[in-house]
Enzyme design. Structure first.
Site, PDB file in Angstrom:
ATOM      1  CB  CYS A  29      -2.007  -4.639  -3.730  1.00 38.63           C
ATOM      2  SG  CYS A  29      -2.721  -4.900  -2.101  1.00 38.63           S
ATOM      3  CB  CYS A  69      -1.756  -2.101  -0.807  1.00 36.46           C
ATOM      4  SG  CYS A  69      -1.817  -3.878  -0.662  1.00 36.46           S
ATOM      5  CG  ASP A  70      -0.759   0.503  -3.824  1.00 42.53           C
ATOM      6  OD1 ASP A  70      -0.288   0.667  -2.677  1.00 42.53           O
ATOM      7  OD2 ASP A  70      -0.202  -0.193  -4.682  1.00 42.53           O
TER       8      ASP A  70
HETATM    9  C1  LIG Z   1       2.491  -3.931  -4.901  1.00 40.08           C
HETATM   10  C2  LIG Z   1       2.013  -4.467  -3.602  1.00 40.08           C
HETATM   11  C3  LIG Z   1       1.690  -3.587  -2.602  1.00 40.08           C
HETATM   12  C4  LIG Z   1       1.261  -4.057  -1.370  1.00 40.08           C
HETATM   13  N1  LIG Z   1       0.958  -3.159  -0.392  1.00 40.08           N
HETATM   14  C5  LIG Z   1       0.552  -3.605   0.825  1.00 40.08           C
HETATM   15  C6  LIG Z   1       0.217  -2.677   1.867  1.00 40.08           C
HETATM   16  O1  LIG Z   1       0.273  -1.456   1.688  1.00 40.08           O
HETATM   17  N2  LIG Z   1      -0.178  -3.197   3.065  1.00 40.08           N
HETATM   18  C7  LIG Z   1      -0.291  -4.541   3.281  1.00 40.08           C
HETATM   19  O2  LIG Z   1      -0.626  -4.944   4.396  1.00 40.08           O
HETATM   20  N3  LIG Z   1      -0.010  -5.434   2.305  1.00 40.08           N
HETATM   21  C8  LIG Z   1       0.397  -5.000   1.089  1.00 40.08           C
HETATM   22  N4  LIG Z   1       0.650  -5.895   0.074  1.00 40.08           N
HETATM   23  C9  LIG Z   1       0.410  -7.331   0.328  1.00 40.08           C
HETATM   24  C10 LIG Z   1       1.593  -7.915   1.124  1.00 40.08           C
HETATM   25  O3  LIG Z   1       2.794  -7.545   0.498  1.00 40.08           O
HETATM   26  C11 LIG Z   1       1.473  -9.429   1.211  1.00 40.08           C
HETATM   27  O4  LIG Z   1       0.233  -9.793   1.774  1.00 40.08           O
HETATM   28  C12 LIG Z   1       2.611 -10.004   2.066  1.00 40.08           C
HETATM   29  O5  LIG Z   1       3.844  -9.688   1.478  1.00 40.08           O
HETATM   30  C13 LIG Z   1       2.496 -11.506   2.223  1.00 40.08           C
HETATM   31  O6  LIG Z   1       3.568 -11.951   3.002  1.00 40.08           O
HETATM   32  P1  LIG Z   1       4.021 -13.487   2.991  1.00 40.08           P
HETATM   33  O7  LIG Z   1       5.171 -13.565   3.910  1.00 40.08           O
HETATM   34  O8  LIG Z   1       2.832 -14.323   3.235  1.00 40.08           O
HETATM   35  O9  LIG Z   1       4.480 -13.772   1.498  1.00 40.08           O
HETATM   36  P2  LIG Z   1       5.516 -13.022   0.547  1.00 40.08           P
HETATM   37  O10 LIG Z   1       5.646 -11.597   0.890  1.00 40.08           O
HETATM   38  O11 LIG Z   1       5.079 -13.372  -0.834  1.00 40.08           O
HETATM   39  O12 LIG Z   1       6.914 -13.709   0.863  1.00 40.08           O
HETATM   40  C14 LIG Z   1       7.207 -15.016   0.424  1.00 40.08           C
HETATM   41  C15 LIG Z   1       8.717 -15.213   0.308  1.00 40.08           C
HETATM   42  O13 LIG Z   1       8.977 -16.570  -0.047  1.00 40.08           O
HETATM   43  C16 LIG Z   1       9.958 -16.629  -1.078  1.00 40.08           C
HETATM   44  N5  LIG Z   1       9.764 -17.876  -1.840  1.00 40.08           N
HETATM   45  C17 LIG Z   1       8.803 -18.162  -2.751  1.00 40.08           C
HETATM   46  N6  LIG Z   1       8.927 -19.428  -3.180  1.00 40.08           N
HETATM   47  C18 LIG Z   1      10.001 -19.949  -2.528  1.00 40.08           C
HETATM   48  C19 LIG Z   1      10.647 -21.225  -2.544  1.00 40.08           C
HETATM   49  N7  LIG Z   1      10.199 -22.249  -3.298  1.00 40.08           N
HETATM   50  N8  LIG Z   1      11.738 -21.394  -1.772  1.00 40.08           N
HETATM   51  C20 LIG Z   1      12.217 -20.400  -0.973  1.00 40.08           C
HETATM   52  N9  LIG Z   1      11.631 -19.164  -0.930  1.00 40.08           N
HETATM   53  C21 LIG Z   1      10.544 -18.970  -1.675  1.00 40.08           C
HETATM   54  C22 LIG Z   1       9.704 -15.374  -1.886  1.00 40.08           C
HETATM   55  O14 LIG Z   1      10.848 -15.042  -2.642  1.00 40.08           O
HETATM   56  C23 LIG Z   1       9.384 -14.359  -0.771  1.00 40.08           C
HETATM   57  O15 LIG Z   1      10.548 -13.794  -0.254  1.00 40.08           O
HETATM   58  C24 LIG Z   1       1.123  -5.459  -1.151  1.00 40.08           C
HETATM   59  C25 LIG Z   1       1.460  -6.353  -2.173  1.00 40.08           C
HETATM   60  C26 LIG Z   1       1.912  -5.878  -3.375  1.00 40.08           C
HETATM   61  C27 LIG Z   1       2.286  -6.858  -4.462  1.00 40.08           C
END
Ligand SMILES: Cc1cc2nc3c(=O)[nH]c(=O)nc-3n(C[C@H](O)[C@H](O)[C@H](O)COP(=O)(O)OP(=O)(O)OC[C@H]3O[C@@H](n4cnc5c(N)ncnc54)[C@H](O)[C@@H]3O)c2cc1C
Length: 311
Positions: free
Chosen positions: A132, A135-136
């Site tokens: 990302c 982010c970083d």
């Molecule tokens: C390394 C890294 C660094 C980042 N740094 C930043 C930052 O500094 N600032 C920022 O704003 N964003 C950052 N991001 C981006 C941010 O993490 C994501 O945009 C955010 O986590 C998205 O949230 P979400 O709830 O949409 O999905 P997710 O965080 O992907 O959560 C989805 C959840 O659903 C679960 N899941 C998946 N499939 C299923 C299923 N079939 N049944 C039940 N559960 C399921 C997963 O296990 C997970 O817990 C970063 C991402 C990464 C990878």
């Protein structure tokens, strides 16, 4: 079978925020998730979540979870495998074959960044290896980094990194990029970027943090060791949404199509965060979208007009 007003699939920023909102509306809510916190757990440096100068991802997500639980969200650990529409509800089935029933469903199960699967990548993930750049990138002021990938996201990541790093290697396994011509032209003119085409990523090396990145020419097999402080893997995302195909509309990439109120093409099913068509995949955006989905689910249950014309 347990009955809910709202079942939220996914316990990341989007899902847990949705739960805070539905619980505060006194809706019986379950969050079903494989793990809690989602992708935000993968970073220790969040500097762009308002209200916190700098917060580790796990700390931020534990606050989300505590808040959702405080208002009464039931957390069920598991993987949702199928959702079936019934007359006035949905049946949600886990991989373990447990079934739950709910008046509404909020899909918030995110996406997974594609990885290179090369030696050193896992070991240094979060210690120089990142998926990302948005982010970083600010952590690489005056450093040297490598970006891997040939599409728009890789080229945009390289461009962004030039604002911080002193040098950016852009490596791609093919002889041409797949990005827009205009972006390619811009990148080619940037002095800080060195383009290395026809190179395969081979290994990330270092001690506590990344120190070098090994690449190999696809034709000559010659190897290069790039002295870098960071490796940005920008090769796209995996969206595991195939199982929803018969329930709701998806894009070609597999993103769940939503309108600006988090409504999907299936009445009663809402979606939020990274798994949807909403651009800019960030924690704050997922949280905001989760709030919208929660409030929209409440309106739907109360019988207020939320039918979408998808024609
Ligand atoms: C390394 C890294 C660094 C980042 N740094 C930043 C930052 O500094 N600032 C920022 O704003 N964003 C950052 N991001 C981006 C941010 O993490 C994501 O945009 C955010 O986590 C998205 O949230 P979400 O709830 O949409 O999905 P997710 O965080 O992907 O959560 C989805 C959840 O659903 C679960 N899941 C998946 N499939 C299923 C299923 N079939 N049944 C039940 N559960 C399921 C997963 O296990 C997970 O817990 C970063 C991402 C990464 C990878």
């Amino acid at each position: 079978m347990e009955n809910y007003d709202v079942i939220i699939v996914g316990g990341g920023a989007a899902g847990l925020t949705a739960a805070i909102y539905t619980c505060r509306k006194k809706l019986k809510t379950a969050v079903i998730s494989l793990d809690l916190g989602g992708q935000t757990m993968l970073t220790n440096h969040i500097e762009n979540y308002p209200g916190f100068d700098l917060i580790p991802g796990p700390e931020l997500m534990s606050k989300f979870e505590q808040q959702a639980s405080k208002f009464g969200a039931e957390i069920i650990m598991g993987e949702v495998e199928s959702i079936k529409k019934k007359k006035n509800s949905f049946s949600v089935e886990l991989k373990t074959k447990e079934k739950y029933e709910s008046k509404t469903v909020i899909l918030a199960f995110g996406k997974t960044a594609r990885r290179l699967n090369i030696p050193g990548e896992d070991k240094f993930f979060g210690r120089g290896v990142s998926t990302c750049a948005t982010c970083d990138a600010p952590f690489y002021k005056e450093k040297t980094v490598a970006v891997i990938g040939g599409g728009n996201s890789a080229l945009e990541a390289a461009e962004l990194l030039t604002q911080f790093a002193k040098k950016v290697y852009l490596t791609h396994r093919r002889k041409e990029f797949r990005a827009d011509e205009i972006t390619i032209d811009k990148i080619k003119k940037m002095k800080k970027i060195e383009i290395l085409l026809d190179y395969l990523p081979k290994e990330v090396k270092g001690d506590k943090f990344v120190e070098s990145f090994v690449i190999e020419n696809t034709k000559t097999k010659e190897q290069k060791i790039l002295k870098v402080d960071g490796v940005f893997v920008e090769i796209g995302y995996e969206l595991k949404t195939d199982w929803l195909k018969n329930l709701t509309k998806l894009t070609e990439l597999g993103e769940i199509i939503i309108d600006n109120r988090c409504r999907t093409s299936q009445a009663g099913i809402f979606a939020a965060g990274d798994v949807t068509t909403v651009p800019f995949k960030q924690t704050i955006i997922s949280a905001g979208e989760g709030a919208k989905a929660g409030l929209e689910a409440y309106k739907y249950i109360k019988g207020e007009a939320t039918v979408v014309d998808w024609k």
